[in-house]
Scaffold this motif. Structure first.
Motif, PDB file in Angstrom:
ATOM      1  N   ALA A  75      17.980   1.628   0.088  1.00  0.00           N
ATOM      2  CA  ALA A  75      17.139   1.566   1.280  1.00  0.00           C
ATOM      3  C   ALA A  75      17.494   2.752   2.171  1.00  0.00           C
ATOM      4  N   PRO A  76      16.617   3.113   3.104  1.00  0.00           N
ATOM      5  CA  PRO A  76      16.940   4.215   4.017  1.00  0.00           C
ATOM      6  C   PRO A  76      18.184   3.919   4.848  1.00  0.00           C
ATOM      7  N   VAL A  77      18.824   4.980   5.320  1.00  0.00           N
ATOM      8  CA  VAL A  77      20.019   4.848   6.152  1.00  0.00           C
ATOM      9  C   VAL A  77      19.725   3.947   7.356  1.00  0.00           C
ATOM     10  N   GLY A  78      20.605   2.975   7.576  1.00  0.00           N
ATOM     11  CA  GLY A  78      20.497   2.103   8.735  1.00  0.00           C
ATOM     12  C   GLY A  78      19.518   0.954   8.610  1.00  0.00           C
ATOM     13  N   ASP A  79      18.800   0.851   7.490  1.00  0.00           N
ATOM     14  CA  ASP A  79      17.752  -0.173   7.361  1.00  0.00           C
ATOM     15  C   ASP A  79      18.310  -1.419   6.679  1.00  0.00           C
ATOM     16  N   ASP A  80      19.035  -2.234   7.440  1.00  0.00           N
ATOM     17  CA  ASP A  80      19.624  -3.447   6.870  1.00  0.00           C
ATOM     18  C   ASP A  80      18.556  -4.454   6.466  1.00  0.00           C
ATOM     19  N   LYS A  81      17.424  -4.470   7.154  1.00  0.00           N
ATOM     20  CA  LYS A  81      16.356  -5.424   6.834  1.00  0.00           C
ATOM     21  C   LYS A  81      15.786  -5.149   5.442  1.00  0.00           C
ATOM     22  N   MET A  82      15.445  -3.889   5.164  1.00  0.00           N
ATOM     23  CA  MET A  82      14.887  -3.562   3.854  1.00  0.00           C
ATOM     24  C   MET A  82      15.900  -3.796   2.744  1.00  0.00           C
ATOM     25  N   LEU A  83      17.145  -3.402   2.975  1.00  0.00           N
ATOM     26  CA  LEU A  83      18.158  -3.570   1.936  1.00  0.00           C
ATOM     27  C   LEU A  83      18.371  -5.049   1.627  1.00  0.00           C
ATOM     28  N   ALA A  84      18.424  -5.878   2.656  1.00  0.00           N
ATOM     29  CA  ALA A  84      18.596  -7.317   2.438  1.00  0.00           C
ATOM     30  C   ALA A  84      17.404  -7.906   1.692  1.00  0.00           C
ATOM     31  N   GLU A  85      16.202  -7.487   2.053  1.00  0.00           N
ATOM     32  CA  GLU A  85      15.009  -7.998   1.374  1.00  0.00           C
ATOM     33  C   GLU A  85      15.013  -7.626  -0.101  1.00  0.00           C
ATOM     34  N   LYS A  86      15.412  -6.401  -0.411  1.00  0.00           N
ATOM     35  CA  LYS A  86      15.464  -5.979  -1.812  1.00  0.00           C
ATOM     36  C   LYS A  86      16.518  -6.769  -2.586  1.00  0.00           C
TER      37      LYS A  86
END
Length: 393
Positions: free
Chosen positions: A325-336
């Motif tokens: 996920a992009p740097v700092g994007d905890d929401k996207m990383l968690a969703e993935k």
């Protein structure tokens, strides 16, 4: 290749190859790489940091280790001048055929200058923050104008230049580096030390993070990602590394309500890491910037799934080998992550692909790439000297 005393090389490092009087330890991937190179060449390693006279590896002294004379805390220019003088003195009795600097500055800069002075090939290997510019924490060579100019000059004037990842190369080009033939040579893992453990994807899911607790690693994004995942799935997180943030992350874990699910081990030796890789199902690595991230290669070799921000080796591996996920994007990383935790077959494909990459690019492969590069540089003759000191910063 048969080792010959007439084929001697000088390697310059800022440190990381031996224990220091201040308690510093060798960087295992670097020390192991130099030990492998020393099987084929007569190697003298010149350290800008003071080192103890003990062998850097338990197997005994495999390369000669020299340090800049002086006291702890001496200014960097003074240490650079002393180390250059030491290398020049040795050269007139040992006659080096090549000089190789790890990190663009100060070691790589010294290697280029000495290579031109002695009319021998120079190699510079980028290692850490040379291509980084992270304004929010004032990090990276590209953030500081003077250091940026010196770094780019060094990269342009080196006879050969290596980067750890395509990501690192592309970042340097974004800041104005123009040159051809940059070699991409990541550090490979010592694969025999990281046998894959049982990795059935069952809860509670076991997440691991390995790294110094520092600003550039952006562990707040790590904790926020884990907090999001833990709201929907049973999981636990183990964080391995020395704390340079004075307990800030432990406080954040408490604020996020995940303190009971997060274990901080503190500093562990490199030899202690395999057991933690065997325990983990996934590595979480959410840095602002990485040149590579050797822990990613080690985790992949151990059969651990890789997830994190799209920098360094994670950016190079791509979606077939990592969850990014992009740097700092905890929401996207968690969703993935949550998406894949519900799809074990897709998770397994990513994990297996990363392990295959790691086994193909292990520590022996890395050493072989450098030995091939040395041969190329030595066969290149005097073409590397044509640029002279043009554009000296």
């Amino acid at each position: 290749m048969q080792k010959s005393q007439t084929r001697r090389i000088a390697i310059i490092v800022p440190g990381g190859v031996g224990e220091t009087p201040e308690g510093g330890k060798p960087l295992a991937p670097l020390a192991n790489l130099l030990a492998r190179i020393a099987k084929e060449f007569g190697v003298t390693v010149y350290s800008l940091s003071r080192v103890l006279p003990a062998a850097p590896l338990s197997g005994g002294p495999v390369f000669r280790l020299r340090a800049a004379p002086g006291r702890h805390g001496d200014p960097l220019p003074a240490r650079m001048a002393r180390l250059a003088g030491l290398l020049l003195k040795d050269h007139f009795t040992e006659r080096y055929c090549l000089v190789h600097g790890f990190w663009a500055f100060p070691a790589g800069f010294l290697a280029v200058m000495l290579g031109k002075l002695l009319r021998i090939p120079s190699i510079v290997s980028l290692q850490g923050g040379e291509a980084a510019c992270v304004p929010q924490i004032r990090y990276g060579n590209m953030y500081h104008p003077r250091l940026k100019k010196i770094t780019l000059w060094t990269c342009r004037r080196a006879g050969e230049l290596t980067a750890l990842t395509r990501f690192q190369e592309q970042e340097l080009r974004r800041f104005g580096l123009e040159r051809e033939g940059i070699r991409i040579i990541p550090y490979g893992a010592e694969a025999q030390f990281y046998p894959p453990g049982e990795k059935k994807l069952l809860p509670p899911y076991r997440f691991l993070h390995v790294g110094n607790l520092t600003e550039v690693k952006d562990q707040p994004t790590l904790l926020r990602t884990f907090a999001r995942v833990s709201r929907e799935a049973a999981c636990e997180l183990r964080i391995v590394g020395p704390d340079y943030l004075n307990g800030e992350l432990q406080s954040l874990a408490a604020e996020l309500g995940i303190a009971g699910k997060v274990a901080f081990t503190g500093h562990l030796s490199h030899a202690e890491l395999p057991a933690h890789y065997q325990w983990a199902q996934a590595l979480l690595h959410t840095s602002y910037y990485e040149g590579q991230g050797i822990v990613i290669a080690e985790a992949a070799a151990a059969g651990v799934a890789i997830a994190g921000t799209a920098v360094g080796l994670i950016a190079d591996l791509g979606e077939s080998c990592a969850v990014a996920a992009p740097v700092g994007d905890d929401k996207m990383l968690a969703e993935k992550l949550l998406f894949l935790l519900r799809r074990p077959e897709e998770w397994e494909n990513i994990r297996r692909n990363a392990r295959e990459w790691a086994l193909q690019h292990d520590a022996e492969w890395t050493a072989g790439e450098f030995l091939t590069l040395y041969q190329r540089a030595l066969e290149g003759g005097k073409a590397v000297f044509s640029a002279g000191f043009k554009d000296f910063p």
